[in-house]
Design a protein around this motif. Structure first.
Motif, mmCIF file in Angstrom:
data_model
loop_
_atom_site.group_PDB
_atom_site.id
_atom_site.type_symbol
_atom_site.label_atom_id
_atom_site.label_comp_id
_atom_site.label_asym_id
_atom_site.label_seq_id
_atom_site.Cartn_x
_atom_site.Cartn_y
_atom_site.Cartn_z
ATOM 1 N N ALA A 102 1.879 7.528 -5.701
ATOM 2 C CA ALA A 102 0.830 8.708 -6.225
ATOM 3 C C ALA A 102 1.322 10.006 -6.829
ATOM 4 O O ALA A 102 2.184 10.549 -5.895
ATOM 5 C CB ALA A 102 -0.304 8.853 -4.959
ATOM 6 N N VAL A 103 1.524 10.131 -8.025
ATOM 7 C CA VAL A 103 2.213 11.547 -8.424
ATOM 8 C C VAL A 103 1.105 12.552 -8.211
ATOM 9 O O VAL A 103 -0.037 12.558 -8.302
ATOM 10 C CB VAL A 103 2.419 11.410 -9.809
ATOM 11 C CG1 VAL A 103 3.145 12.779 -10.207
ATOM 12 C CG2 VAL A 103 3.339 10.203 -10.111
ATOM 13 N N ASN A 104 1.647 13.711 -7.405
ATOM 14 C CA ASN A 104 0.878 14.859 -7.201
ATOM 15 C C ASN A 104 1.561 16.156 -7.399
ATOM 16 O O ASN A 104 2.797 16.070 -7.814
ATOM 17 C CB ASN A 104 0.219 14.685 -5.744
ATOM 18 C CG ASN A 104 1.406 14.845 -4.830
ATOM 19 O OD1 ASN A 104 2.360 15.777 -4.843
ATOM 20 N ND2 ASN A 104 1.618 13.993 -3.921
ATOM 21 N N PRO A 105 0.715 17.392 -7.499
ATOM 22 C CA PRO A 105 1.348 18.465 -8.022
ATOM 23 C C PRO A 105 2.406 19.042 -7.336
ATOM 24 O O PRO A 105 3.605 19.541 -7.678
ATOM 25 C CB PRO A 105 0.202 19.395 -7.803
ATOM 26 C CG PRO A 105 -0.922 18.869 -7.959
ATOM 27 C CD PRO A 105 -0.727 17.478 -7.174
ATOM 28 N N ARG A 160 -4.552 16.888 -0.665
ATOM 29 C CA ARG A 160 -5.220 15.700 -0.950
ATOM 30 C C ARG A 160 -4.409 14.627 -0.399
ATOM 31 O O ARG A 160 -3.198 14.717 -0.298
ATOM 32 C CB ARG A 160 -5.402 15.467 -2.234
ATOM 33 C CG ARG A 160 -6.757 16.167 -2.730
ATOM 34 C CD ARG A 160 -6.820 16.005 -4.267
ATOM 35 N NE ARG A 160 -7.145 14.667 -4.804
ATOM 36 C CZ ARG A 160 -8.472 14.023 -4.686
ATOM 37 N NH1 ARG A 160 -9.413 14.979 -4.132
ATOM 38 N NH2 ARG A 160 -8.714 13.004 -5.097
ATOM 39 N N VAL A 161 -4.783 13.245 -0.289
ATOM 40 C CA VAL A 161 -4.227 12.257 0.218
ATOM 41 C C VAL A 161 -4.700 10.885 -0.714
ATOM 42 O O VAL A 161 -5.706 10.942 -0.942
ATOM 43 C CB VAL A 161 -4.147 11.859 1.704
ATOM 44 C CG1 VAL A 161 -5.709 11.598 2.207
ATOM 45 C CG2 VAL A 161 -3.332 10.679 2.054
ATOM 46 N N SER A 162 -3.588 10.042 -1.228
ATOM 47 C CA SER A 162 -3.942 9.032 -1.688
ATOM 48 C C SER A 162 -3.570 7.827 -1.164
ATOM 49 O O SER A 162 -2.664 7.483 -0.602
ATOM 50 C CB SER A 162 -3.127 8.937 -3.281
ATOM 51 O OG SER A 162 -3.420 10.371 -4.021
ATOM 52 N N VAL A 163 -4.474 6.840 -1.385
ATOM 53 C CA VAL A 163 -4.259 5.540 -0.714
ATOM 54 C C VAL A 163 -4.355 4.414 -2.002
ATOM 55 O O VAL A 163 -5.300 4.311 -2.455
ATOM 56 C CB VAL A 163 -5.172 5.047 0.164
ATOM 57 C CG1 VAL A 163 -4.749 3.510 0.882
ATOM 58 C CG2 VAL A 163 -5.262 5.932 1.250
ATOM 59 N N THR A 191 -0.345 6.634 -10.127
ATOM 60 C CA THR A 191 -1.725 7.399 -10.478
ATOM 61 C C THR A 191 -1.066 8.846 -10.668
ATOM 62 O O THR A 191 0.030 9.328 -10.122
ATOM 63 C CB THR A 191 -2.664 7.412 -9.481
ATOM 64 O OG1 THR A 191 -1.972 7.809 -7.990
ATOM 65 C CG2 THR A 191 -3.511 5.997 -9.034
ATOM 66 N N PHE A 192 -2.035 9.636 -11.406
ATOM 67 C CA PHE A 192 -1.411 10.702 -11.801
ATOM 68 C C PHE A 192 -2.609 11.898 -11.406
ATOM 69 O O PHE A 192 -3.676 11.514 -11.478
ATOM 70 C CB PHE A 192 -1.203 10.967 -13.312
ATOM 71 C CG PHE A 192 -0.039 9.895 -13.764
ATOM 72 C CD1 PHE A 192 1.350 10.394 -13.697
ATOM 73 C CD2 PHE A 192 -0.251 9.017 -14.533
ATOM 74 C CE1 PHE A 192 2.165 9.344 -13.923
ATOM 75 C CE2 PHE A 192 0.513 7.978 -15.002
ATOM 76 C CZ PHE A 192 1.962 8.179 -14.508
ATOM 77 N N PRO A 193 -2.029 13.020 -11.195
ATOM 78 C CA PRO A 193 -3.238 14.127 -10.754
ATOM 79 C C PRO A 193 -3.653 14.628 -12.010
ATOM 80 O O PRO A 193 -3.458 14.559 -13.305
ATOM 81 C CB PRO A 193 -2.154 15.381 -10.202
ATOM 82 C CG PRO A 193 -0.857 15.089 -11.030
ATOM 83 C CD PRO A 193 -0.631 13.566 -11.321
ATOM 84 N N GLU A 194 -4.910 15.279 -11.853
ATOM 85 C CA GLU A 194 -5.810 15.891 -12.854
ATOM 86 C C GLU A 194 -5.103 17.241 -13.071
ATOM 87 O O GLU A 194 -4.367 17.850 -12.219
ATOM 88 C CB GLU A 194 -7.116 15.875 -12.496
ATOM 89 C CG GLU A 194 -7.886 14.829 -12.279
ATOM 90 C CD GLU A 194 -9.317 14.774 -12.038
ATOM 91 O OE1 GLU A 194 -9.791 15.958 -11.587
ATOM 92 O OE2 GLU A 194 -10.099 13.836 -11.824
ATOM 93 N N GLY A 195 -5.566 17.791 -14.067
ATOM 94 C CA GLY A 195 -4.921 19.371 -14.395
ATOM 95 C C GLY A 195 -3.809 19.326 -15.463
ATOM 96 O O GLY A 195 -3.272 18.473 -15.888
ATOM 97 N N SER A 196 -3.208 20.611 -15.404
ATOM 98 C CA SER A 196 -1.870 20.773 -16.261
ATOM 99 C C SER A 196 -0.978 21.702 -15.535
ATOM 100 O O SER A 196 -1.255 21.793 -14.065
ATOM 101 C CB SER A 196 -2.313 21.595 -17.304
ATOM 102 O OG SER A 196 -2.914 22.827 -16.770
ATOM 103 N N VAL A 217 0.909 -1.269 0.011
ATOM 104 C CA VAL A 217 -0.058 0.002 -0.127
ATOM 105 C C VAL A 217 0.984 1.357 0.026
ATOM 106 O O VAL A 217 1.881 1.292 0.762
ATOM 107 C CB VAL A 217 -0.866 0.101 1.236
ATOM 108 C CG1 VAL A 217 -1.749 1.274 1.029
ATOM 109 C CG2 VAL A 217 -1.736 -1.276 1.292
ATOM 110 N N TYR A 218 0.611 2.045 -0.990
ATOM 111 C CA TYR A 218 1.364 3.419 -1.104
ATOM 112 C C TYR A 218 0.499 4.469 -0.327
ATOM 113 O O TYR A 218 -0.794 4.696 -1.356
ATOM 114 C CB TYR A 218 1.610 3.623 -2.323
ATOM 115 C CG TYR A 218 2.621 5.166 -2.532
ATOM 116 C CD1 TYR A 218 4.015 5.008 -2.246
ATOM 117 C CD2 TYR A 218 2.030 6.329 -2.710
ATOM 118 C CE1 TYR A 218 4.492 6.282 -2.164
ATOM 119 C CE2 TYR A 218 2.834 7.492 -2.681
ATOM 120 C CZ TYR A 218 3.927 7.472 -2.334
ATOM 121 O OH TYR A 218 4.377 8.836 -2.485
ATOM 122 N N VAL A 219 1.002 5.293 0.594
ATOM 123 C CA VAL A 219 0.081 6.491 1.068
ATOM 124 C C VAL A 219 0.937 7.538 0.799
ATOM 125 O O VAL A 219 1.844 7.981 1.109
ATOM 126 C CB VAL A 219 -0.235 6.206 2.677
ATOM 127 C CG1 VAL A 219 -1.113 7.168 3.175
ATOM 128 C CG2 VAL A 219 -0.809 4.863 2.872
#
Length: 821
Positions: A527-530, A471-474, A572-577, A428-430
């Protein structure tokens, strides 16, 4: 007396509406898409036990979900008045002794219809209903009576359950079973066909119940008492009596206290309380919790003993994982927690939420170690789900730490003793956009002593609830079956004899392989995030600043690289640009903006420059391979393609060990070639006459390539520090520990002199890992005095460094290590 059909339906509807004035449900799987229903085939629902309340709940939920009604008559001439049946009906009355539940006539009737019409295929949808979810181990008889358990409830008990637990009712729809496929084998024997369908449905309901309620648990005190009576603990008591010359009763009492200190005391009351509390907390501090690949534990939990192995970035990790599992209809696991968390107020709550407590070290206390081992064996052999952190402690750098073998070794040894229940590890990646403990991590990285957890520090941390943590991703990763690991590392292991004392000589190698697979699988679900994207780019600039428009383009380009060759399907990738992400980082307080007429400048300042290394490190492994390739052109205008591939392959094993990269040696060449093609396609490299060339100096793509190379350049600098320190001392002059100490001090000095913001640059464990790899590759060989002798291969590594590191960097490292050029 029989009701008139219309009157019966009216009464049924009235009862359903009355029931749902009180009842509230959480529902899983109730959609045509999830069930994958064929619209051309009839649907028939099945409930495990006959119950009017279950019928009412079933009808309410199918109507709410737009599914075919359970009250509807089966298609014409099918003979069933309703589109549902019970698997079992109870024998006995309200005040008479109940007998074993028996198969219902409607089940037999459905089978007979299927046998009579070979073209008929009914989609049988199993539906499980739980009035509250609780393991059968409460101390209070009242709580035991009012919680849904493995026992079959009578009408009176069901009434009280609805009254007390009706507002926390859980309903799970499962994918349909094909009646035709089940009975085709026995078209000439209706009894065998009926038994086969009943067996399939019985097994299904049992597995769902285990996944939702957990295994049938015993009373906690009984469990603790039973641990002290096991053969292994009795032997440990006897040895302690002889070794320490103590009365046997006193040692036995000590063993019982150890077991009582360790054992969890899971309570459904506490879990429901935490559910409400944590729902409020997540809404308060997070902008959302994204859960990905939840179907992995949902599919596995019913058939296996599950070990959840998350990365450890925050104390929030285990609360969040248990919450996510509970919300998705999976029993929360028993969680291994450090004894430091067994503090007043918090400790008892965590214990009732599923935590079992363990001391940091067992080495000097064989009695405690034996009791703990036996407790873990009970967990696994009875099929309980368990959660522990293979890293041991929270990562202060944002990287996956080197796994510790202790808990994994206990798991393997327990499974060797009893492998009837398969064990599956679920990585599990948090991923956090902002870690609650980030400021304390910053202090610890700067040398501040780690604070001991206590009730006062907890109260102090509550002030953070006023802040937003993004935000947090599981993310659930690909499962790892322990049988597969054992088969790969020790074929024929099933034929060996094991007991609680047996430690096979091949165990350490197997545990090491398992730990590497677990760590790699966790990183493969990142989880990739901004925040980590912007951190990756800004930290690769010399002044930690960039024109906003350029930063936006770079962020988009780096994301395009990740999407062009996805690391795994679980990433997983974030939405947006890029524009959205840059603005979001500023909104979260990580970056600063300087207004300037020629264009705004985005910069990292003060503590944020160091904090952002934490988030950059979360995704550093995703860029590792293309970054190694980019590094080769820091000091070279062009290289033969074969040279690029070979040099990358030489560097890769060391970075793989540090970042837990997934590619095996036999597939590496193809992966490198693919990345070269992508970099050429994106314009970051050029192909000319069989050679790979870097872009023209001064162009934006040249700057992008250099920015990419800086994702791993500090790792290569750290490796060169070790090599330079070795060459300075000479072959056979220092031990591995001395080399580790000297290299760490040199790196720390270099970090101060050159203003490096990455605390992991002088992390002692990273130097230890690199030195260990040099020894494993026979580049360093210890002599009889355990001093390190190096071979000519070290000089080859140093020569390769000239192709990767610029002359200025090599000179700076030699200067710090006082190595003569």
């Amino acid at each position: 007396m029989r009701f008139i059909p219309g009157l019966s339906d009216l009464l049924f509807t009235l009862l359903r509406k009355l029931l749902f004035l009180w009842v509230r449900t959480d529902v899983l799987g109730a959609s045509k898409e999830q069930l994958e229903l064929d619209p051309d085939k009839p649907v028939c629902y099945v409930l495990q036990y006959s119950s009017l309340s279950s019928r009412l709940v079933l009808e309410q939920e199918v109507l709410r979900a737009g599914l075919p009604s359970a009250q509807a008559t089966m298609p014409a001439d099918r003979g069933l008045r309703r589109s549902f049946f019970f698997l079992y009906e109870r024998a006995g009355g309200l005040f008479r002794r109940r007998h074993t539940p028996a198969l219902t006539p409607r089940l037999r009737q459905l089978v007979e219809l299927g046998l009579a019409d070979p073209e008929l295929d009914v989609q049988i949808v199993p539906v499980s209903i739980f009035w509250g979810r609780a393991p059968d181990k409460e101390k209070s008889l009242l709580k035991l009576m009012l919680a849904d358990t493995w026992s079959v409830a009578g009408r009176l008990l069901k009434f009280f359950r609805i009254v007390v637990h009706g507002r926390s009712t859980f309903v799970q729809f499962s994918k349909p079973v094909s009646l035709k496929q089940v009975i085709d084998e026995y078209r000439d024997n209706d009894e065998k066909a009926t038994r086969k369908l009943a067996r399939i449905l019985r097994t299904h309901f049992r597995r769902v119940r285990q996944a939702v309620l957990g295994p049938d648990l015993s009373h906690r005190r009984t469990l603790v008492d039973s641990l002290v009576r096991t053969t292994a603990v009795r032997q440990a008591i006897k040895e302690t009596v002889e070794r320490e010359n103590l009365p046997e009763a006193k040692v036995r009492d000590k063993a019982w206290k150890y077991a009582d200190e360790i054992a969890a005391s899971m309570s459904m009351v506490t879990i429901r309380f935490l559910d409400v509390l944590l729902t409020w907390l997540w809404n308060r501090i997070y902008n959302g919790v994204a859960v990905n690949n939840i179907e992995i534990p949902q599919d596995i939990a019913s058939k296996n003993a599950v070990v959840y192995v998350p990365c450890h970035r925050s104390h929030i990790d285990y609360l969040l994982l248990s919450y996510v599992l509970y919300k998705n209809g999976i029993m929360p696991p028993h969680i291994a927690a450090g004894i430091n968390l067994n503090m007043p107020v918090v400790g008892p709550i965590l214990r009732r939420g599923g935590a079992f407590f363990m001391r940091r070290s067992f080495r000097d206390n064989p009695l405690y170690a034996t009791v703990f081992n036996e407790y873990m064996h009970v967990m696994f052999s009875r099929g309980y789900s368990v959660e522990y952190f293979v890293e041991g402690g929270r990562s202060r750098t944002g990287r996956m730490l080197q796994p510790r073998p202790g808990m994994l070794s206990m798991t393997v040894r327990s499974y060797l003793r009893d492998h009837r229940k398969p064990i599956v590890f679920v990585p599990v990646y948090v991923g956090y956009e902002k870690v609650i403990e980030a400021r304390s991590y910053l202090g610890e990285l700067r040398g501040k002593k780690k604070q001991k957890e206590n009730i006062f520090s907890l109260a102090k941390s509550l002030k953070n609830l006023r802040n937003s943590f993004g935000r947090v991703s599981v993310n659930f990763g690909s499962p790892i079956t322990l049988n597969d690991v054992l088969d790969d590392t020790r074929p024929g292991w099933r034929e060996e004899n094991y007991n609680e004392e047996y430690r096979p000589e091949w165990l350490p190698a197997t545990v090491e392989e398992l730990s590497n697979r677990v760590a790699t699988a966790i990183n493969s679900a990142v989880a990739v995030n901004p925040i980590n994207m912007v951190a990756t780019i800004l930290l690769s600039t010399e002044r930690l600043a960039m024109d906003e428009r350029v930063l936006v383009r770079f962020t988009d380009e780096f994301m395009a690289l990740l999407r062009a060759y996805p690391y795994t399907n679980n990433v997983t990738f974030p939405e947006g640009s890029g524009k959205d992400w840059v603005a979001y980082c500023e909104q979260m307080g990580f970056t600063s903006r300087y207004h300037q007429k020629l264009g705004d400048i985005i910069t990292l300042e003060g503590n944020n420059a160091t904090l952002m290394t934490y988030y950059r490190n979360n995704i550093q492994h995703l860029f590792a391979l293309p970054a190694i390739i980019a590094c080769l052109f820091e000091n070279n205008e062009s290289l033969a393609r074969e040279k690029v591939t070979s040099l990358t392959a030489v560097i890769y094993p060391y970075i793989r060990s540090e970042l837990f990269l997934q590619y095996e040696e036999d597939e590496l060449g193809g992966v490198i070639d693919h990345w070269i093609d992508i970099l050429i396609e994106r314009g970051l490299l050029r192909a000319t006459d069989g050679r790979i060339c870097r872009p023209e100096d001064g162009t934006e793509v040249a700057l992008q390539l250099r920015t990419l190379s800086h994702c791993v350049i500090q790792m290569l600098e750290r490796y060169y520090i070790v090599i330079a320190t070795l060459r300075k001392n000479g072959s056979g002059s220092v031990t591995a520990q001395e080399l580790e100490e000297q290299s760490t001090l040199m790196a720390e000095r270099m970090s101060i002199l050159f203003g490096l913001n990455a605390p992991e640059f002088f992390d002692k464990s990273l130097f230890r890992n690199f030195i260990s790899n040099l020894r494993a590759n026979q580049i360093l060989i210890p002599d009889d005095a355990d001093r390190l002798c190096y071979t000519e291969s070290l000089e080859e590594v140093a020569e390769d460094a000239r192709l990767v590191l610029s002359p200025a960097l090599r000179q700076a490292i030699r200067q710090v290590t006082m190595l003569e050029s």
